[in-house]
Structures are given as C-alpha cells and as structure tokens.
Design a protein around this motif. Structure first.
Motif, PDB file in Angstrom:
ATOM      1  N   UNK A  41       0.854  -1.180   0.000  1.00  0.00           N
ATOM      2  CA  UNK A  41       0.000   0.000   0.000  1.00  0.00           C
ATOM      3  C   UNK A  41       0.898   1.240   0.000  1.00  0.00           C
ATOM      4  N   UNK A  42       0.972   1.914  -1.129  1.00  0.00           N
ATOM      5  CA  UNK A  42       1.829   3.091  -1.253  1.00  0.00           C
ATOM      6  C   UNK A  42       0.980   4.353  -1.134  1.00  0.00           C
ATOM      7  N   UNK A  43       1.266   5.156  -0.143  1.00  0.00           N
ATOM      8  CA  UNK A  43       0.595   6.431   0.090  1.00  0.00           C
ATOM      9  C   UNK A  43      -0.925   6.302   0.133  1.00  0.00           C
ATOM     10  N   UNK A  44      -1.449   5.430   0.990  1.00  0.00           N
ATOM     11  CA  UNK A  44      -2.907   5.279   1.054  1.00  0.00           C
ATOM     12  C   UNK A  44      -3.563   6.363   1.909  1.00  0.00           C
ATOM     13  N   UNK A  45      -3.485   7.597   1.449  1.00  0.00           N
ATOM     14  CA  UNK A  45      -4.037   8.711   2.217  1.00  0.00           C
ATOM     15  C   UNK A  45      -5.525   8.863   1.926  1.00  0.00           C
ATOM     16  N   UNK A  46      -6.293   7.946   2.447  1.00  0.00           N
ATOM     17  CA  UNK A  46      -7.732   7.974   2.265  1.00  0.00           C
ATOM     18  C   UNK A  46      -8.356   8.311   3.614  1.00  0.00           C
ATOM     19  N   UNK A  47      -9.164   9.316   3.639  1.00  0.00           N
ATOM     20  CA  UNK A  47      -9.739   9.755   4.897  1.00  0.00           C
ATOM     21  C   UNK A  47     -11.256   9.725   4.831  1.00  0.00           C
ATOM     22  N   UNK A  48     -11.853   9.205   5.876  1.00  0.00           N
ATOM     23  CA  UNK A  48     -13.301   9.230   5.994  1.00  0.00           C
ATOM     24  C   UNK A  48     -13.647   9.634   7.414  1.00  0.00           C
ATOM     25  N   UNK A  49     -14.365  10.711   7.545  1.00  0.00           N
ATOM     26  CA  UNK A  49     -14.732  11.222   8.854  1.00  0.00           C
ATOM     27  C   UNK A  49     -16.205  10.997   9.171  1.00  0.00           C
ATOM     28  N   UNK A  50     -16.990  10.638   8.169  1.00  0.00           N
ATOM     29  CA  UNK A  50     -18.413  10.449   8.402  1.00  0.00           C
ATOM     30  C   UNK A  50     -19.187  11.742   8.539  1.00  0.00           C
ATOM     31  N   UNK A  51     -18.601  12.846   8.083  1.00  0.00           N
ATOM     32  CA  UNK A  51     -19.297  14.126   8.160  1.00  0.00           C
ATOM     33  C   UNK A  51     -20.503  14.100   7.218  1.00  0.00           C
ATOM     34  N   UNK A  52     -21.414  15.022   7.415  1.00  0.00           N
ATOM     35  CA  UNK A  52     -22.604  15.054   6.567  1.00  0.00           C
ATOM     36  C   UNK A  52     -22.238  15.289   5.110  1.00  0.00           C
ATOM     37  N   UNK A  53     -21.166  16.049   4.862  1.00  0.00           N
ATOM     38  CA  UNK A  53     -20.747  16.309   3.484  1.00  0.00           C
ATOM     39  C   UNK A  53     -20.269  15.027   2.810  1.00  0.00           C
ATOM     40  N   UNK A  54     -19.451  14.233   3.531  1.00  0.00           N
ATOM     41  CA  UNK A  54     -18.967  12.981   2.950  1.00  0.00           C
ATOM     42  C   UNK A  54     -20.114  11.997   2.747  1.00  0.00           C
ATOM     43  N   UNK A  55     -21.049  11.947   3.682  1.00  0.00           N
ATOM     44  CA  UNK A  55     -22.198  11.041   3.525  1.00  0.00           C
ATOM     45  C   UNK A  55     -23.052  11.473   2.340  1.00  0.00           C
ATOM     46  N   UNK A  57     -22.055  13.176  -0.391  1.00  0.00           N
ATOM     47  CA  UNK A  57     -21.336  12.848  -1.622  1.00  0.00           C
ATOM     48  C   UNK A  57     -21.407  11.347  -1.897  1.00  0.00           C
ATOM     49  N   UNK A  58     -21.293  10.545  -0.858  1.00  0.00           N
ATOM     50  CA  UNK A  58     -21.392   9.095  -1.016  1.00  0.00           C
ATOM     51  C   UNK A  58     -22.751   8.697  -1.570  1.00  0.00           C
ATOM     52  N   UNK A  59     -23.804   9.311  -1.069  1.00  0.00           N
ATOM     53  CA  UNK A  59     -25.149   9.018  -1.577  1.00  0.00           C
ATOM     54  C   UNK A  59     -25.325   9.498  -3.015  1.00  0.00           C
ATOM     55  N   UNK A  60     -24.849  10.700  -3.312  1.00  0.00           N
ATOM     56  CA  UNK A  60     -24.972  11.238  -4.668  1.00  0.00           C
ATOM     57  C   UNK A  60     -24.211  10.379  -5.679  1.00  0.00           C
ATOM     58  N   UNK A  61     -23.049   9.863  -5.267  1.00  0.00           N
ATOM     59  CA  UNK A  61     -22.223   9.071  -6.169  1.00  0.00           C
ATOM     60  C   UNK A  61     -22.890   7.752  -6.548  1.00  0.00           C
ATOM     61  N   UNK A  62     -23.891   7.355  -5.808  1.00  0.00           N
ATOM     62  CA  UNK A  62     -24.600   6.098  -6.102  1.00  0.00           C
ATOM     63  C   UNK A  62     -25.805   6.296  -7.020  1.00  0.00           C
ATOM     64  N   UNK A  63     -26.147   7.538  -7.302  1.00  0.00           N
ATOM     65  CA  UNK A  63     -27.306   7.808  -8.147  1.00  0.00           C
ATOM     66  C   UNK A  63     -27.028   7.442  -9.601  1.00  0.00           C
ATOM     67  N   UNK A  64     -28.061   6.979 -10.321  1.00  0.00           N
ATOM     68  CA  UNK A  64     -27.875   6.682 -11.746  1.00  0.00           C
ATOM     69  C   UNK A  64     -27.469   7.954 -12.498  1.00  0.00           C
ATOM     70  N   UNK A  65     -26.541   7.840 -13.381  1.00  0.00           N
ATOM     71  CA  UNK A  65     -26.104   8.979 -14.179  1.00  0.00           C
ATOM     72  C   UNK A  65     -25.048   9.841 -13.523  1.00  0.00           C
ATOM     73  N   UNK A  66     -24.705   9.542 -12.269  1.00  0.00           N
ATOM     74  CA  UNK A  66     -23.710  10.359 -11.563  1.00  0.00           C
ATOM     75  C   UNK A  66     -22.370  10.354 -12.292  1.00  0.00           C
TER      76      UNK A  66
END
Length: 115
Positions: A41-55, A57-66
C-alpha cells in the motif's frame, strides 16, 4: 512463494484493500488469497470522517447517471479559460497563490484528478 504481488498507490491502495477484504471474507484463514503473497500500500491517504458532506457525496455518487455527470462537469471545468480558473481558484482551493498555482498545474490538467 509463487503468486501475484499487488501494488496500490493512493486510491489504488483502497482498491487492493477492497479486493483482499473480499477474498479473505470468502476463504478460510488457512488458504485465503493463496495467489497474493504480497500486497503493498503506497501512500494510502484515504480519509473518511463520516461528516454530513462525505455522507451526502457518497449518496450522490450512487445515483444513476452520476458518473456521466461527473465526467461532463470535470471536462467542462478543464475546458474553461485560464482567466476563469484564476477567478475561481481562490474561492475553491485557497487564497494562497502558491496553492492555487499547484492546484491549476495538477488538478486542472488531468480529468481523473477532479473526479
């Protein structure tokens, strides 16, 4: 040991982790992923805080056509003239000129950086 060494850089590290997680869940611990003796794993700088913004975006990314919409907006942003980039960058990235220059030299040069 024979097998395939997996190397994941940045978001690729997440992909490797997801693959290994699914492989280990399906197999018992003795012979899980016997064809992958090494994962890097090289430079796995992935961050998830569970903030409302990240949640959101996660929901929007699952929409058809996104995916198509994201691709269109990315290419449209890249196609804008440099003068527009200069106006928008301080609002989106930072008021620091060096930060804006770096963002314009990297993020606005390759579509996958924005998507």
């Amino acid at each position: 040991r024979k097998g395939l060494a997996l190397f994941g850089h940045s978001i690729g590290a997440w992909v490797v982790a997801q693959y290994l997680g699914k492989t280990f869940v399906k197999a018992d611990s003795k012979d899980a992923a016997p064809h992958v003796p090494l994962a890097i794993f090289a430079m796995p700088y992935l961050e998830f805080y569970g903030s409302w913004k990240q949640r959101l975006v996660s929901l929007l990314a699952r929409l058809p056509g996104y995916r198509a919409l994201a691709r269109f907006l990315t290419l449209a942003a890249m196609a804008l003239p440099a003068s527009v980039h200069d106006l928008v960058c301080p609002l989106v990235v930072s008021s620091n000129a060096a930060h804006c220059d770096t963002a314009k030299a990297t993020l606005l040069q390759q579509a996958h950086h924005l998507m």
